[in-house]
Write a protein that holds these residues in place. Structure first.
Motif, PDB file in Angstrom:
ATOM      1  N   SER A 184     -24.627 -20.367   6.633  1.00  0.00           N
ATOM      2  CA  SER A 184     -24.312 -21.862   6.798  1.00  0.00           C
ATOM      3  C   SER A 184     -24.313 -22.329   8.128  1.00  0.00           C
ATOM      4  O   SER A 184     -23.838 -21.529   9.025  1.00  0.00           O
ATOM      5  N   LEU A 185     -25.214 -23.494   8.343  1.00  0.00           N
ATOM      6  CA  LEU A 185     -25.072 -23.699   9.803  1.00  0.00           C
ATOM      7  C   LEU A 185     -23.823 -24.403  10.186  1.00  0.00           C
ATOM      8  O   LEU A 185     -23.280 -25.358   9.581  1.00  0.00           O
ATOM      9  N   VAL A 186     -23.353 -23.854  11.476  1.00  0.00           N
ATOM     10  CA  VAL A 186     -21.874 -24.449  11.835  1.00  0.00           C
ATOM     11  C   VAL A 186     -21.921 -25.153  13.070  1.00  0.00           C
ATOM     12  O   VAL A 186     -20.919 -25.714  13.361  1.00  0.00           O
ATOM     13  N   PHE A 187     -22.964 -25.026  13.631  1.00  0.00           N
ATOM     14  CA  PHE A 187     -23.339 -25.904  14.968  1.00  0.00           C
ATOM     15  C   PHE A 187     -24.831 -25.982  15.321  1.00  0.00           C
ATOM     16  O   PHE A 187     -25.595 -24.984  15.019  1.00  0.00           O
ATOM     17  N   ASP A 188     -25.343 -27.148  15.699  1.00  0.00           N
ATOM     18  CA  ASP A 188     -26.572 -27.356  16.165  1.00  0.00           C
ATOM     19  C   ASP A 188     -26.742 -28.299  17.460  1.00  0.00           C
ATOM     20  O   ASP A 188     -26.192 -29.506  17.133  1.00  0.00           O
ATOM     21  N   SER A 189     -27.231 -27.816  18.192  1.00  0.00           N
ATOM     22  CA  SER A 189     -27.249 -28.737  19.693  1.00  0.00           C
ATOM     23  C   SER A 189     -27.735 -29.965  19.567  1.00  0.00           C
ATOM     24  O   SER A 189     -27.490 -30.920  20.159  1.00  0.00           O
ATOM     25  N   ARG A 190     -28.901 -30.187  18.553  1.00  0.00           N
ATOM     26  CA  ARG A 190     -29.674 -31.247  18.404  1.00  0.00           C
ATOM     27  C   ARG A 190     -28.625 -32.305  17.729  1.00  0.00           C
ATOM     28  O   ARG A 190     -28.439 -33.444  18.017  1.00  0.00           O
ATOM     29  N   ALA A 191     -27.910 -31.921  16.700  1.00  0.00           N
ATOM     30  CA  ALA A 191     -26.738 -32.900  16.193  1.00  0.00           C
ATOM     31  C   ALA A 191     -25.723 -33.005  17.061  1.00  0.00           C
ATOM     32  O   ALA A 191     -25.244 -34.296  17.031  1.00  0.00           O
TER      33      ALA A 191
END
Ligand SMILES: C[S@@+](CC[C@H](N)C(=O)[O-])C[C@H]1O[C@@H](n2cnc3c(N)ncnc32)[C@H](O)[C@@H]1O
Length: 384
Positions: A184-191
């Motif tokens: 599960s994605l918990v961090f994304d620099s684009r978001a």
């Protein structure tokens, strides 16, 4: 100290007498190590420190410096994200990938990433390129919460896209055997870039947090991690018994914790399940690697079982893998010794207050592996 742990140290070449003297003495190493954030004004950071000397056996682009031992988290450059403390021997694991020499955008996977000290160093090493992607994976939600804070503090404005997944590194990017550990994605620099202001983050209310969760879920469903997409570089800084980190053991003992070595003892008693996890992590890291790509397997344990023997077991079932030469191409050779498997490097803990700036004394192991057929001119020569 527990006799099992003492025996382990003496088997790993750390003599009992000097070890006890080291743990009992009040003195600490004279130096400790920091890395500078390349997105801040590094000259200003350096001039704010009384005395900082570059670690000469690491490339200057790694921004590693030795400073007289002191508490770092009260320093202004630490508070404002211009530097952080990191052991130079563990920095060697990232330096061995030689990311600063890469000319085209690359994808890098950090399979056991939290609390993200090495992930920050990976991203910093690629600061000269745009279009790189760095993915960090860790199984622990609590450690990912710390990792997210570190990434937010140090990687703001970085050239790479960075994302963090809570997932099992033995099966990533595929689903885990235990469904609760599926990626599960918990961090994304684009978001994250949409929530630019740090102050706004601090004040983030419930609805902003749920907007963030929604954005990550949308990103995850529009581009889930795909098993087909391989990486140019992989770091597997594996879960281990942490017995090499003797300065930390000493710190805990000084803080009055009688239980300082309990977790080391427990992990050593369960070493078979630990080495089985390490082998699975290494094998899956390799499965995620492109042909011709390189990975580094590292631990902060002194145990041959968790280090050379894991690599031996891996190589015996992977004919398309070979141990690659580690060359930092720095002005002085590293303070490492060859491991029992040619081409692997060990940093033995230094007991007592070292007056040398070259090494703080934590134990560490690393091995660089390349995917493909070894050319005859690529024979390994570990540093003597
Ligand atoms: C030695 S620490 C990594 C330190 C990190 N590379 C750094 O430099 O900050 C090992 C990490 O492996 C994680 N870990 C343990 N088992 C794992 C698994 N099966 N998959 C992914 N991560 C795992 C632990 O939660 C821990 O954060």
């Amino acid at each position: 100290m527990d006799h099992h742990v003492l025996e382990h140290y003496s088997k790993a070449g750390v003599p009992k007498g000097p070890l006890n003297d080291f743990l009992d003495s009040k003195t600490s190493p004279s130096f400790r190590y920091i890395r500078l954030n390349p997105r801040k004004n590094t000259n200003e950071t350096l001039s704010s420190l009384d005395s900082a000397s570059p670690v000469s056996w690491l490339p200057s682009s790694t921004n590693f410096y030795a400073i007289p031992n002191r508490t770092i988290n009260v320093l202004q450059p630490y508070i404002d994200g211009s530097l952080y403390g990191m052991d130079c021997s563990s920095g060697a694991a990232v330096a061995a990938l030689r990311l600063e020499t890469v000319n085209n955008p690359v994808r890098v996977l950090d399979l056991c990433c939290c609390p993200c000290a090495k992930l920050c160093m990976i991203v910093d090493s690629l600061e000269h390129l745009s279009g790189c992607e760095v993915i960090g994976v860790d199984i622990s939600g609590n450690r990912l919460n710390v990792g997210k804070k570190v990434v937010r503090k140090y990687l703001k404005g970085a050239a790479c896209d960075v994302s963090l997944y809570q997932a099992d590194g033995t099966t990533f990017p595929g689903p885990a055997d235990d469904i609760s550990a599926s990626p599960s994605l918990v961090f994304d620099s684009r978001a994250e870039a949409q929530e630019t202001n740090q102050q706004e983050r601090k004040k983030m209310n419930k609805s902003a947090k749920s907007r963030e969760r929604k954005r990550l879920a949308e990103l995850m469903s529009s581009s889930p991690p795909s098993p087909g997409e391989k990486f140019d570089f992989v770091l597997i800084d594996a879960e281990c018994s942490t017995d090499g980190a003797l300065n930390q053991v000493k710190h805990k003992i000084k803080a009055g914790k009688d239980t300082a070595t309990d977790s080391i003892r427990d992990k050593l008693l369960e070493e078979e399940s630990l080495t089985s996890l390490q082998l699975k992590l290494l094998s899956n890291g390799f499965a995620n690697l492109k042909d011709g790509g390189s990975l580094v397997y590292s631990t902060c344990s002194l145990s041959e079982n968790q280090n050379e023997n894991v690599v031996r077991a891996f190589l015996s079932s992977h004919p398309d893998a070979y141990i690659a030469n580690v060359d930092f191409e720095a002005s002085t050779p590293p303070p490492s010794i060859p491991g029992s498997l040619p081409g692997t490097l060990r940093f033995q803990p230094t007991l007592g207050p070292t007056t040398q700036e070259s090494f703080s004394g934590s134990g560490f192991f690393l091995c660089k592996i390349t995917k493909g057929r070894q050319k005859s001119n690529e024979k390994c020569s570990a540093f003597a």
